[in-house]
Scaffold this active site. Sequence first.
Site, PDB file in Angstrom:
ATOM      1  N   SER A   1       0.860  -1.182   0.000  1.00 50.24           N
ATOM      2  CA  SER A   1       0.000   0.000   0.000  1.00 50.24           C
ATOM      3  C   SER A   1       0.891   1.225   0.000  1.00 50.24           C
ATOM      4  CB  SER A   1      -0.884   0.006   1.252  1.00 50.24           C
ATOM      5  OG  SER A   1      -1.531   1.259   1.425  1.00 50.24           O
TER       6      SER A   1
ATOM      7  N   TYR B   1      -1.840   0.478  10.692  1.00 52.33           N
ATOM      8  CA  TYR B   1      -1.880  -0.038   9.325  1.00 52.33           C
ATOM      9  C   TYR B   1      -0.590   0.304   8.590  1.00 52.33           C
ATOM     10  CZ  TYR B   1      -3.623  -0.805   4.548  1.00 52.33           C
ATOM     11  OH  TYR B   1      -3.787  -1.233   3.258  1.00 52.33           O
TER      12      TYR B   1
END
Length: 259
Positions: free
Chosen positions: A143, A156
Amino acid sequence: MATAAPPSASRIAVVTGASSGIGAATARRLAAAGYRVVLTARRKDRIEAIAEEINAAGHSAIAYRLDVTDRAAVDEFATAFPAIGVLVNNAGGALGADPVATGNPDDWRAMYETNVLGTLHLTQALLPKLEASGDGTVVIVSSTAGLATYEGGAGYVAAKHGVHVLAETLRLEIVGKPVRVVEIAPGMVKTEEFALNRFGGDREKAAKVYEGVPDPLTADDVADAITWAVTRPSHVNVDLLVVRPRAQASNTKVHREQR
Protein backbone atom coordinates in the site's frame (compact mmCIF):
# COMPACT_ATOMS: atom_id res chain seq x y z
CA MET A 1 5.42 -4.73 -24.60
CA ALA A 2 3.42 -7.86 -25.34
CA THR A 3 1.80 -9.99 -22.69
CA ALA A 4 3.76 -13.20 -22.13
CA ALA A 5 1.85 -16.47 -22.08
CA PRO A 6 2.54 -18.42 -18.88
CA PRO A 7 4.87 -21.39 -19.40
CA SER A 8 3.33 -24.76 -18.56
CA ALA A 9 5.45 -25.28 -15.44
CA SER A 10 4.27 -21.95 -14.05
CA ARG A 11 0.60 -21.98 -14.94
CA ILE A 12 -0.74 -22.25 -11.39
CA ALA A 13 -1.25 -18.91 -9.65
CA VAL A 14 -2.24 -18.70 -5.98
CA VAL A 15 -4.15 -15.61 -4.88
CA THR A 16 -4.75 -14.97 -1.18
CA GLY A 17 -7.63 -12.87 0.09
CA ALA A 18 -9.52 -13.78 -3.07
CA SER A 19 -13.05 -13.67 -1.67
CA SER A 20 -13.61 -10.03 -2.63
CA GLY A 21 -12.02 -6.80 -3.78
CA ILE A 22 -8.53 -6.81 -5.27
CA GLY A 23 -8.04 -10.53 -4.67
CA ALA A 24 -11.19 -11.57 -6.50
CA ALA A 25 -10.47 -9.18 -9.37
CA THR A 26 -6.89 -10.47 -9.64
CA ALA A 27 -8.08 -14.07 -9.78
CA ARG A 28 -10.38 -13.19 -12.67
CA ARG A 29 -7.66 -11.28 -14.51
CA LEU A 30 -5.00 -13.97 -14.12
CA ALA A 31 -7.43 -16.69 -15.19
CA ALA A 32 -8.23 -14.71 -18.32
CA ALA A 33 -4.48 -14.40 -18.96
CA GLY A 34 -4.15 -18.19 -19.06
CA TYR A 35 -3.32 -19.16 -15.49
CA ARG A 36 -5.00 -21.89 -13.49
CA VAL A 37 -5.94 -19.84 -10.45
CA VAL A 38 -6.18 -21.10 -6.88
CA LEU A 39 -8.40 -18.76 -4.89
CA THR A 40 -7.77 -18.79 -1.15
CA ALA A 41 -9.62 -17.02 1.66
CA ARG A 42 -11.45 -17.84 4.87
CA ARG A 43 -14.91 -17.48 3.32
CA LYS A 44 -15.29 -20.71 1.42
CA ASP A 45 -18.68 -19.86 -0.08
CA ARG A 46 -17.34 -16.66 -1.63
CA ILE A 47 -14.27 -18.17 -3.26
CA GLU A 48 -16.27 -21.16 -4.51
CA ALA A 49 -18.74 -18.82 -6.20
CA ILE A 50 -15.96 -16.83 -7.85
CA ALA A 51 -14.16 -20.00 -8.97
CA GLU A 52 -17.43 -21.27 -10.47
CA GLU A 53 -17.86 -17.97 -12.32
CA ILE A 54 -14.30 -18.15 -13.70
CA ASN A 55 -14.76 -21.75 -14.85
CA ALA A 56 -18.10 -20.90 -16.47
CA ALA A 57 -16.27 -18.27 -18.51
CA GLY A 58 -14.03 -21.00 -19.96
CA HIS A 59 -11.01 -20.40 -17.72
CA SER A 60 -9.61 -22.49 -14.87
CA ALA A 61 -9.98 -21.90 -11.13
CA ILE A 62 -10.32 -23.82 -7.91
CA ALA A 63 -11.20 -22.67 -4.39
CA TYR A 64 -9.26 -23.60 -1.28
CA ARG A 65 -10.34 -22.31 2.14
CA LEU A 66 -7.29 -20.96 3.95
CA ASP A 67 -6.49 -18.68 6.87
CA VAL A 68 -3.08 -17.18 6.11
CA THR A 69 -2.39 -16.62 9.82
CA ASP A 70 -2.57 -20.37 10.49
CA ARG A 71 0.90 -21.69 9.70
CA ALA A 72 -0.05 -25.35 10.00
CA ALA A 73 -2.89 -24.83 7.50
CA VAL A 74 -0.55 -22.97 5.16
CA ASP A 75 2.02 -25.76 5.28
CA GLU A 76 -0.71 -28.31 4.51
CA PHE A 77 -1.91 -26.14 1.63
CA ALA A 78 1.61 -26.09 0.18
CA THR A 79 1.57 -29.88 -0.18
CA ALA A 80 -1.64 -29.83 -2.25
CA PHE A 81 -0.03 -28.63 -5.49
CA PRO A 82 2.99 -30.20 -7.22
CA ALA A 83 3.94 -26.95 -8.99
CA ILE A 84 3.18 -23.30 -8.47
CA GLY A 85 4.38 -20.45 -10.66
CA VAL A 86 2.83 -17.33 -9.14
CA LEU A 87 1.94 -16.29 -5.61
CA VAL A 88 -0.09 -13.13 -5.08
CA ASN A 89 0.07 -12.16 -1.42
CA ASN A 90 -3.03 -10.01 -1.23
CA ALA A 91 -4.68 -10.98 2.08
CA GLY A 92 -4.57 -8.09 4.52
CA GLY A 93 -6.65 -5.13 5.57
CA ALA A 94 -6.90 -2.25 8.00
CA LEU A 95 -8.59 -2.03 11.37
CA GLY A 96 -9.35 1.29 13.06
CA ALA A 97 -8.10 4.82 12.48
CA ASP A 98 -7.21 5.83 16.01
CA PRO A 99 -4.15 7.88 16.99
CA VAL A 100 -1.19 6.12 18.58
CA ALA A 101 -2.24 7.31 22.05
CA THR A 102 -5.54 5.42 21.94
CA GLY A 103 -5.01 2.74 19.31
CA ASN A 104 -6.28 -0.74 20.10
CA PRO A 105 -3.33 -3.15 20.48
CA ASP A 106 -5.58 -6.03 19.39
CA ASP A 107 -6.20 -4.25 16.08
CA TRP A 108 -2.48 -3.65 15.62
CA ARG A 109 -1.74 -7.30 16.34
CA ALA A 110 -4.43 -8.54 13.94
CA MET A 111 -3.17 -6.28 11.15
CA TYR A 112 0.41 -7.44 11.65
CA GLU A 113 -0.56 -11.10 11.73
CA THR A 114 -2.60 -10.91 8.52
CA ASN A 115 -0.61 -8.42 6.46
CA VAL A 116 2.94 -9.32 7.49
CA LEU A 117 2.96 -12.81 8.98
CA GLY A 118 0.35 -14.04 6.51
CA THR A 119 2.61 -12.91 3.67
CA LEU A 120 5.60 -14.49 5.39
CA HIS A 121 3.80 -17.82 5.89
CA LEU A 122 2.71 -18.20 2.26
CA THR A 123 6.01 -16.98 0.85
CA GLN A 124 8.09 -19.34 2.99
CA ALA A 125 5.81 -22.30 2.28
CA LEU A 126 5.64 -21.79 -1.49
CA LEU A 127 9.06 -20.36 -2.31
CA PRO A 128 10.62 -23.80 -2.97
CA LYS A 129 7.88 -24.59 -5.49
CA LEU A 130 8.20 -21.18 -7.12
CA GLU A 131 11.94 -21.71 -7.51
CA ALA A 132 11.45 -25.27 -8.78
CA SER A 133 9.11 -23.98 -11.49
CA GLY A 134 12.10 -22.27 -13.09
CA ASP A 135 10.10 -19.08 -13.60
CA GLY A 136 8.37 -18.06 -10.39
CA THR A 137 6.86 -14.76 -9.31
CA VAL A 138 6.02 -13.52 -5.83
CA VAL A 139 3.65 -10.56 -5.85
CA ILE A 140 3.22 -8.62 -2.62
CA VAL A 141 0.27 -6.24 -2.49
CA SER A 142 1.36 -3.55 -0.07
CA SER A 143 0.00 0.00 0.00
CA THR A 144 1.11 3.58 -0.32
CA ALA A 145 0.58 3.46 3.47
CA GLY A 146 3.76 1.42 3.60
CA LEU A 147 5.71 4.24 1.97
CA ALA A 148 4.44 7.30 3.89
CA THR A 149 2.47 7.71 7.09
CA TYR A 150 -0.62 9.74 7.98
CA GLU A 151 -2.42 10.65 11.17
CA GLY A 152 -4.65 7.92 12.50
CA GLY A 153 -2.96 5.30 10.38
CA ALA A 154 0.04 4.19 12.43
CA GLY A 155 -1.08 0.59 12.97
CA TYR A 156 -1.88 -0.04 9.32
CA VAL A 157 1.15 1.95 8.15
CA ALA A 158 3.41 -0.12 10.41
CA ALA A 159 2.00 -3.37 9.02
CA LYS A 160 2.28 -2.28 5.40
CA HIS A 161 5.76 -0.91 5.97
CA GLY A 162 6.65 -4.37 7.25
CA VAL A 163 5.31 -5.91 4.05
CA HIS A 164 7.27 -3.39 1.96
CA VAL A 165 10.50 -4.24 3.77
CA LEU A 166 9.78 -7.96 3.45
CA ALA A 167 9.55 -7.54 -0.32
CA GLU A 168 12.74 -5.50 -0.54
CA THR A 169 14.70 -7.93 1.61
CA LEU A 170 13.44 -11.05 -0.14
CA ARG A 171 14.49 -9.61 -3.48
CA LEU A 172 18.01 -9.10 -2.17
CA GLU A 173 18.20 -12.55 -0.63
CA ILE A 174 17.07 -14.57 -3.65
CA VAL A 175 18.77 -12.63 -6.43
CA GLY A 176 20.16 -15.09 -8.97
CA LYS A 177 17.32 -17.54 -8.45
CA PRO A 178 14.53 -17.89 -11.03
CA VAL A 179 11.96 -16.01 -8.93
CA ARG A 180 10.87 -12.40 -9.30
CA VAL A 181 9.63 -10.31 -6.38
CA VAL A 182 7.06 -7.71 -7.39
CA GLU A 183 5.50 -5.17 -5.05
CA ILE A 184 2.28 -3.39 -6.00
CA ALA A 185 1.43 -0.43 -3.75
CA PRO A 186 -2.11 0.87 -4.33
CA GLY A 187 -3.32 4.23 -3.09
CA MET A 188 -7.01 5.01 -2.63
CA VAL A 189 -9.03 2.02 -3.85
CA LYS A 190 -12.79 1.93 -3.40
CA THR A 191 -13.89 -1.65 -2.76
CA GLU A 192 -17.00 -3.04 -1.13
CA GLU A 193 -15.28 -4.03 2.11
CA PHE A 194 -11.95 -2.33 2.86
CA ALA A 195 -13.15 0.89 4.52
CA LEU A 196 -16.22 -0.86 5.93
CA ASN A 197 -14.04 -3.39 7.74
CA ARG A 198 -11.68 -0.67 8.91
CA PHE A 199 -14.51 1.16 10.65
CA GLY A 200 -16.17 -1.89 12.14
CA GLY A 201 -19.10 -1.93 9.71
CA ASP A 202 -19.92 1.79 10.09
CA ARG A 203 -21.11 2.64 6.59
CA GLU A 204 -21.24 6.38 7.22
CA LYS A 205 -17.56 6.52 8.25
CA ALA A 206 -16.59 4.23 5.39
CA ALA A 207 -18.39 6.43 2.85
CA LYS A 208 -16.58 9.56 4.07
CA VAL A 209 -13.23 8.07 3.03
CA TYR A 210 -14.24 8.45 -0.62
CA GLU A 211 -16.59 11.43 -0.28
CA GLY A 212 -16.15 13.88 -3.14
CA VAL A 213 -13.22 11.96 -4.65
CA PRO A 214 -13.70 11.70 -8.42
CA ASP A 215 -12.96 8.20 -9.64
CA PRO A 216 -10.98 6.47 -6.91
CA LEU A 217 -9.25 3.31 -8.07
CA THR A 218 -11.31 0.16 -8.43
CA ALA A 219 -10.25 -3.35 -7.48
CA ASP A 220 -9.99 -4.15 -11.18
CA ASP A 221 -7.58 -1.26 -11.74
CA VAL A 222 -5.18 -2.81 -9.24
CA ALA A 223 -5.78 -6.32 -10.58
CA ASP A 224 -4.90 -5.02 -14.05
CA ALA A 225 -1.58 -3.66 -12.72
CA ILE A 226 -0.82 -6.95 -10.95
CA THR A 227 -1.55 -9.00 -14.05
CA TRP A 228 0.53 -6.66 -16.20
CA ALA A 229 3.51 -7.07 -13.86
CA VAL A 230 3.14 -10.86 -13.70
CA THR A 231 2.90 -11.24 -17.45
CA ARG A 232 6.06 -9.27 -18.31
CA PRO A 233 8.81 -11.39 -19.89
CA SER A 234 10.66 -13.50 -17.34
CA HIS A 235 13.75 -11.27 -17.25
CA VAL A 236 11.68 -8.17 -16.40
CA ASN A 237 11.08 -7.52 -12.69
CA VAL A 238 8.73 -4.73 -11.64
CA ASP A 239 10.29 -4.02 -8.25
CA LEU A 240 7.73 -1.49 -7.02
CA LEU A 241 4.68 -0.13 -8.78
CA VAL A 242 2.75 2.66 -7.02
CA VAL A 243 -0.80 3.01 -8.35
CA ARG A 244 -2.98 5.94 -7.33
CA PRO A 245 -6.07 7.62 -8.75
CA ARG A 246 -5.43 10.93 -10.50
CA ALA A 247 -7.24 12.72 -7.68
CA GLN A 248 -4.71 11.53 -5.10
CA ALA A 249 -1.26 13.15 -5.00
CA SER A 250 -0.21 11.57 -1.69
CA ASN A 251 -1.71 9.83 1.34
CA THR A 252 -2.68 13.23 2.73
CA LYS A 253 -3.32 15.25 -0.45
CA VAL A 254 -6.57 14.24 -2.15
CA HIS A 255 -8.76 16.33 -4.41
CA ARG A 256 -12.40 16.29 -3.34
CA GLU A 257 -15.16 17.92 -5.35
CA GLN A 258 -17.69 20.07 -3.55
CA ARG A 259 -21.28 18.96 -3.78
